[in-house]
Design a protein around this motif. Sequence first.
Motif, PDB file in Angstrom:
ATOM      1  N   GLY A 177      53.785 -83.602 115.150  1.00 45.74           N
ATOM      2  CA  GLY A 177      52.800 -83.354 114.097  1.00 45.74           C
ATOM      3  C   GLY A 177      53.143 -84.012 112.775  1.00 45.74           C
ATOM      4  N   LYS A 178      53.772 -85.198 112.854  1.00 42.12           N
ATOM      5  CA  LYS A 178      54.184 -85.897 111.625  1.00 42.12           C
ATOM      6  C   LYS A 178      53.552 -87.280 111.556  1.00 42.12           C
ATOM      7  N   ARG A 179      53.603 -87.837 110.366  1.00 44.73           N
ATOM      8  CA  ARG A 179      53.227 -89.239 110.195  1.00 44.73           C
ATOM      9  C   ARG A 179      54.466 -89.934 109.634  1.00 44.73           C
ATOM     10  N   GLN A 180      55.060 -90.806 110.438  1.00 43.09           N
ATOM     11  CA  GLN A 180      56.332 -91.417 110.067  1.00 43.09           C
ATOM     12  C   GLN A 180      56.098 -92.781 109.433  1.00 43.09           C
ATOM     13  N   ARG A 181      56.718 -92.989 108.274  1.00 44.98           N
ATOM     14  CA  ARG A 181      56.663 -94.311 107.638  1.00 44.98           C
ATOM     15  C   ARG A 181      57.570 -95.268 108.403  1.00 44.98           C
ATOM     16  N   VAL A 182      57.075 -96.452 108.699  1.00 51.02           N
ATOM     17  CA  VAL A 182      57.860 -97.424 109.470  1.00 51.02           C
ATOM     18  C   VAL A 182      57.760 -98.820 108.866  1.00 51.02           C
ATOM     19  N   GLN A 183      58.782 -99.624 109.157  1.00 47.21           N
ATOM     20  CA  GLN A 183      58.711-101.067 108.924  1.00 47.21           C
ATOM     21  C   GLN A 183      58.893-101.724 110.283  1.00 47.21           C
ATOM     22  N   ILE A 184      58.481-102.957 110.403  1.00 46.20           N
ATOM     23  CA  ILE A 184      58.741-103.718 111.626  1.00 46.20           C
ATOM     24  C   ILE A 184      59.782-104.777 111.305  1.00 46.20           C
ATOM     25  N   ARG A 185      60.847-104.791 112.114  1.00 41.16           N
ATOM     26  CA  ARG A 185      61.875-105.811 111.917  1.00 41.16           C
ATOM     27  C   ARG A 185      61.474-107.075 112.663  1.00 41.16           C
ATOM     28  N   VAL A 186      61.405-108.162 111.913  1.00 44.95           N
ATOM     29  CA  VAL A 186      61.036-109.430 112.537  1.00 44.95           C
ATOM     30  C   VAL A 186      62.232-110.370 112.529  1.00 44.95           C
ATOM     31  N   THR A 187      62.246-111.290 113.479  1.00 44.28           N
ATOM     32  CA  THR A 187      63.232-112.369 113.429  1.00 44.28           C
ATOM     33  C   THR A 187      62.493-113.611 112.975  1.00 44.28           C
ATOM     34  N   VAL A 188      63.013-114.157 111.860  1.00 42.47           N
ATOM     35  CA  VAL A 188      62.274-115.223 111.191  1.00 42.47           C
ATOM     36  C   VAL A 188      62.731-116.607 111.636  1.00 42.47           C
ATOM     37  N   GLY A 189      63.664-116.659 112.581  1.00 42.95           N
ATOM     38  CA  GLY A 189      64.144-117.973 113.026  1.00 42.95           C
ATOM     39  C   GLY A 189      65.141-118.577 112.061  1.00 42.95           C
ATOM     40  N   VAL A 190      65.773-117.708 111.254  1.00 43.15           N
ATOM     41  CA  VAL A 190      66.803-118.154 110.324  1.00 43.15           C
ATOM     42  C   VAL A 190      68.076-117.416 110.681  1.00 43.15           C
ATOM     43  N   GLU A 191      69.162-118.141 110.747  1.00 43.22           N
ATOM     44  CA  GLU A 191      70.429-117.484 111.002  1.00 43.22           C
ATOM     45  C   GLU A 191      71.409-117.971 109.948  1.00 43.22           C
ATOM     46  N   ALA A 192      72.041-117.037 109.258  1.00 48.90           N
ATOM     47  CA  ALA A 192      72.928-117.461 108.174  1.00 48.90           C
ATOM     48  C   ALA A 192      74.281-116.788 108.318  1.00 48.90           C
ATOM     49  N   LYS A 206      69.119-109.971 120.282  1.00 49.26           N
ATOM     50  CA  LYS A 206      68.589-108.667 120.680  1.00 49.26           C
ATOM     51  C   LYS A 206      67.789-107.953 119.582  1.00 49.26           C
ATOM     52  N   PHE A 207      67.923-108.387 118.326  1.00 47.82           N
ATOM     53  CA  PHE A 207      67.259-107.656 117.248  1.00 47.82           C
ATOM     54  C   PHE A 207      65.858-108.184 116.956  1.00 47.82           C
ATOM     55  N   GLY A 208      64.996-107.283 116.578  1.00 45.54           N
ATOM     56  CA  GLY A 208      63.728-107.657 115.978  1.00 45.54           C
ATOM     57  C   GLY A 208      62.691-108.230 116.927  1.00 45.54           C
ATOM     58  N   ILE A 209      61.563-108.568 116.333  1.00 44.81           N
ATOM     59  CA  ILE A 209      60.434-109.141 117.064  1.00 44.81           C
ATOM     60  C   ILE A 209      60.145-110.494 116.416  1.00 44.81           C
ATOM     61  N   ALA A 210      60.048-111.526 117.249  1.00 48.11           N
ATOM     62  CA  ALA A 210      59.951-112.890 116.716  1.00 48.11           C
ATOM     63  C   ALA A 210      58.631-113.145 116.003  1.00 48.11           C
ATOM     64  N   LEU A 211      58.735-113.831 114.854  1.00 48.92           N
ATOM     65  CA  LEU A 211      57.528-114.329 114.202  1.00 48.92           C
ATOM     66  C   LEU A 211      56.908-115.415 115.071  1.00 48.92           C
ATOM     67  N   ALA A 212      57.784-116.173 115.713  1.00 45.31           N
ATOM     68  CA  ALA A 212      57.331-117.295 116.530  1.00 45.31           C
ATOM     69  C   ALA A 212      56.435-116.796 117.655  1.00 45.31           C
ATOM     70  N   GLY A 213      55.424-117.586 117.970  1.00 49.23           N
ATOM     71  CA  GLY A 213      54.533-117.259 119.086  1.00 49.23           C
ATOM     72  C   GLY A 213      53.608-116.086 118.781  1.00 49.23           C
ATOM     73  N   GLY A 214      53.564-115.680 117.512  1.00 49.38           N
ATOM     74  CA  GLY A 214      52.621-114.619 117.138  1.00 49.38           C
ATOM     75  C   GLY A 214      53.032-113.217 117.575  1.00 49.38           C
ATOM     76  N   GLN A 215      54.293-113.067 117.998  1.00 47.83           N
ATOM     77  CA  GLN A 215      54.706-111.747 118.484  1.00 47.83           C
ATOM     78  C   GLN A 215      54.735-110.694 117.385  1.00 47.83           C
TER      79      GLN A 215
END
Length: 463
Positions: A177-192, A206-215
Motif C-alpha cells: 500500500g505504498k508509492r515508492q520513489r525510484v530512479q532507473i540506473r542506466v549504463t551510458v557506455g562510459v567507463e572511467a 552487470k549493472f544498470g540498463i543500457a541507453l544503447a538500443g533504446g533499452q
Amino acid sequence: MSRSAHPAGPRHADVLTEGHYAAPPADLNVLDEKVWARTVSRNDDGAVTVGGIEVTRLAEEFGTPAYFLDESDFRARCRAWADAFGPGADVFYAGKAFLSRAVVRWLKEEGLNLDVCSGGELTTALDAGMPAERIAFHGNNKTVAEIERAVQVGVGRIVLDSFQEIVRVSHIAQRLGKRQRVQIRVTVGVEAHTHEFIATAHEDQKFGIALAGGQAAEAVRRALTLDGIELIGIHSHIGSQIFDMAGFEVSARRVVQLLAEVRDEHGVELPEIDLGGGLGIAYTSDDDPREPHEIAKALGDIVTRECEAAGLATPRISVEPGRAIVGPTAFTLYEVGTIKHLEGLRTYVSVDGGMSDNIRTALYDAEYSVALVSRRSDAEPMLVRVVGKHCESGDIVVKDAFLPSDLAPGDLIAVPATGAYCRSMASNYNHALRPPVVAVRDGEARVIVRRETEEDLLRLDVG
Ligand SMILES: *Cc1c(COP(=O)(O)O)cnc(C)c1O
C-alpha cells in the motif's frame, strides 16, 4: 588500473625505472599532506600523531594492525561536499566504502544522505538513526526481503537496476500500500578509472540498463505506467578512482539526452539526475585529486549547459562519493615483523596484517604509500615491498615504496588513505581477526568498530 607494467613481480632494476618510486623522496620523514588525514603530523620527538595522539600510544592502547580514522577530517570532508553542492543538490555518502553506526551519526549531523546496497547496510543506517527518507537503496540483485524492508521503512529512493526489478518493486509497493520513489540506473557506455575513460565502453556489465538500443527508454516507459512506483530520475555511475572529469561530461550529456527523449515521448520532465560517485583520492604523491567545489562546479556547468541545449529545466543533481569522503581520513597502523633482503631482487618487509585488512592491492593492483611512523630516521632510503602475514604470495600491501634502511622489527609503519574499501572488504582469511576502527578527535581516541576476537570466530563455528 595500475600504472605498473610489472604486476607479477618486477626485478629491482625494473622497479627503479617506474613512476613515483623511480627516485626516493628527499626526506622520508616528511609526510605528504595529500595522502594523510588532516590532523596527521610528526612531532618534535619524531613520532607521528593523529588528532594530537602519538601512534606509539595508540598502538599500545589498541594494538596493531588497526585503522585510525580522523573524525574531524571525515566531518570536514562531509561539510566540504555539502557546501560545494549547496541546498539545490544532494550528496549521498556511499556506505559500502565504510559504514558503522558512528559514521552514520556523523553523516546525519553533517547533513549528508546515505547510499546503502544491502540489508546489512540498511540495518546499520536505520539503527544509528538515519531518517529513511535520506537513504537510497542500490544493488543489481536486491532480494525481495530487502525490497520489502526498504519500501516498508520508506527509503527516499530505490535505484532500479533491471527490468525485473521495476516490476518487482512495483508489486511489492502495491502490496504494501505504498508509492515508492525510484530512479532507473542506466549504463551510458562510459567507463572511467583513474586517469583514463572510455566513452564507448561496451555494455557488457552487470549493472544498470543500457541507453544503447533504446533499452533505458523502454525501462522508463514501463516504470511510468506501473503503479506503486514514482519515477523521479535517472542514475548513472561510471567507475571508480576517477580524476578526469571528461567521463562525467559524456555521462551527463547522455543522461540529459534521455531526459529530453522522455519529455518528447511522455511529456514528463524527470526532476532528478544522479551522477554517481567514483571521484579519485591521492593514494600516492603522484595523484592530484580535485576539490569538491571544483567537482561541483564542473558537474553543475555540464548539466546546466546540456539541459539548456535540450530545452529542459535543470534537474536536481545528486552525487554519491564514498572513497572521496572516507578514503583519505584513515590510515592502517602495522608493526614490522620480519625483514628479508633478497640479494639483487628486493627487500620484503612483513607486517602483522595484510590482504585480510587491505585486499585492494591484490585485487586491483592498487598503489599505496607507507611511512615509518614510530620514530624519525635519517638512514638511507631502501626500496621495499610491504607484505602481509597470510599464506598467499599475492598478499601484498604496498608494492613498492621507500622506507629507511635501518627499519627493524618492532617499528611501526602506517599506510595512509585506507579509509575506503579496506575495513569494508576485510576478511577472516587464515582466521585473521579483523582489525578495529578507532576514531581519533581532539586528543581522544575511541573504538567505533572493535577488533574481532577468537571467540567471535568460534561463535560462528557451530559444528
Ligand atoms: C560504489 C558506488 C559509489 C561510490 O563510489 P566511490 O568510488 O567510493 O566514490 C557510488 N555510487 C554507486 C552506485 C556505487 O556503486
